[in-house]
Design a protein around this motif. Structure first.
Motif, PDB file in Angstrom:
ATOM      1  N   GLN A  60       0.816  -1.200   0.000  1.00  0.00           N
ATOM      2  CA  GLN A  60       0.000   0.000   0.000  1.00  0.00           C
ATOM      3  C   GLN A  60       0.855   1.258   0.000  1.00  0.00           C
ATOM      4  O   GLN A  60       0.504   2.253  -0.627  1.00  0.00           O
ATOM      5  N   HIS A  81      -1.310  -1.971  -5.456  1.00  0.00           N
ATOM      6  CA  HIS A  81      -1.728  -2.754  -4.292  1.00  0.00           C
ATOM      7  C   HIS A  81      -3.234  -3.027  -4.330  1.00  0.00           C
ATOM      8  O   HIS A  81      -3.999  -2.338  -5.012  1.00  0.00           O
ATOM      9  N   HIS A  82      -3.657  -4.048  -3.590  1.00  0.00           N
ATOM     10  CA  HIS A  82      -5.066  -4.453  -3.593  1.00  0.00           C
ATOM     11  C   HIS A  82      -5.749  -4.184  -2.257  1.00  0.00           C
ATOM     12  O   HIS A  82      -6.856  -4.687  -2.022  1.00  0.00           O
ATOM     13  N   ASN A  83      -5.158  -3.404  -1.402  1.00  0.00           N
ATOM     14  CA  ASN A  83      -5.756  -3.116  -0.088  1.00  0.00           C
ATOM     15  C   ASN A  83      -6.753  -1.971  -0.190  1.00  0.00           C
ATOM     16  O   ASN A  83      -6.664  -0.980   0.544  1.00  0.00           O
ATOM     17  N   GLU A  84      -7.664  -2.087  -1.120  1.00  0.00           N
ATOM     18  CA  GLU A  84      -8.676  -1.067  -1.356  1.00  0.00           C
ATOM     19  C   GLU A  84      -9.839  -1.723  -2.098  1.00  0.00           C
ATOM     20  O   GLU A  84      -9.706  -2.831  -2.599  1.00  0.00           O
ATOM     21  N   GLN A  89      -9.035   0.183  -7.145  1.00  0.00           N
ATOM     22  CA  GLN A  89      -7.861  -0.376  -7.802  1.00  0.00           C
ATOM     23  C   GLN A  89      -8.023  -0.312  -9.325  1.00  0.00           C
ATOM     24  O   GLN A  89      -7.081   0.030 -10.037  1.00  0.00           O
ATOM     25  N   ASN A 162      -5.284 -10.732  -4.247  1.00  0.00           N
ATOM     26  CA  ASN A 162      -5.257 -11.607  -3.081  1.00  0.00           C
ATOM     27  C   ASN A 162      -5.711 -12.998  -3.497  1.00  0.00           C
ATOM     28  O   ASN A 162      -6.620 -13.141  -4.304  1.00  0.00           O
ATOM     29  N   GLU A 184      -0.466 -11.862  -4.451  1.00  0.00           N
ATOM     30  CA  GLU A 184       0.280 -11.387  -3.297  1.00  0.00           C
ATOM     31  C   GLU A 184      -0.175 -12.219  -2.113  1.00  0.00           C
ATOM     32  O   GLU A 184      -1.354 -12.285  -1.807  1.00  0.00           O
TER      33      GLU A 184
END
Length: 198
Positions: A60, A81-84, A89, A162, A184
């Protein structure tokens, strides 16, 4: 499982690497750092070739669209990143892909007195208009000659996904134009990873 080695441990400072003799034709201008992003068949061109062997971590703090643009302009590739949320994204992918117009291939009607002074025409061998290239993109290509671009000259971008929630994310990222996907995972040896890869 970790093992204790009975031998004396070493650090990098204890080794001296001896290169081969440098030839007279060797200079910074002749060094080739190109590398394929992923495996490919011998004798075939890779699907994505990096001009410099740099990718970003799927974190992130670093996997943002700004870094993706900077890396692609300089020959590397960033993984967003995929934390959203998925739509955020995908929007970041679109921001990278739309940073440059690339080859303008859309059919467009313009009025005869409309000025195309900001565009450069790309003609075929018979003199027919094939594409338009914005002058700003042309100048950008001159400033950053090693850009990693797709077939229509837009910057390339990757995205992290993910291993547990990729089914909904992948179609949205592909629709947004992502060029590469990377799982990831903090645990690379799990049932989730095996299922995701099959």
């Amino acid at each position: 499982m970790a093992q204790a080695i009975a031998e004396v441990s070493r650090t990098f400072n204890e080794f001296l690497l001896l290169p081969n003799r440098t030839r007279t034709d060797c200079s910074a201008a002749t060094v080739d750092l190109r590398t394929p992003l992923a495996g490919h068949m011998v004798g075939e061109a890779p699907a994505i070739e990096l001009q410099s062997p740099f990718t970003s971590a799927i974190m992130q703090a670093v996997g943002t669209h700004d870094l993706a643009i900077a890396l692609a302009r300089n020959g590397g590739l960033s993984f967003l990143h995929h934390n959203e949320p998925i739509q955020d994204q995908a929007a970041a992918v679109r921001q990278v892909k739309n940073f440059k117009a690339g080859f303008v291939t859309r059919d467009t009607n313009v009025h005869p007195d409309y000025s195309l002074s900001g565009c450069l025409p790309v003609l075929d061998t018979e003199g027919h208009l094939q594409h338009l290239v914005l002058r700003s993109d042309y100048a950008d290509n001159k400033r950053f000659p090693n850009q990693v671009v797709d077939a229509v000259k837009r910057l390339r971008v990757g995205a992290g996904i993910n291993i547990q929630h990729y089914q909904e994310r992948v179609p949205a990222l592909l629709e947004a134009g992502v060029d590469a996907l990377c799982f990831e995972s903090s645990d690379g040896y799990s049932h989730w990873q095996a299922q995701a890869l099959t």
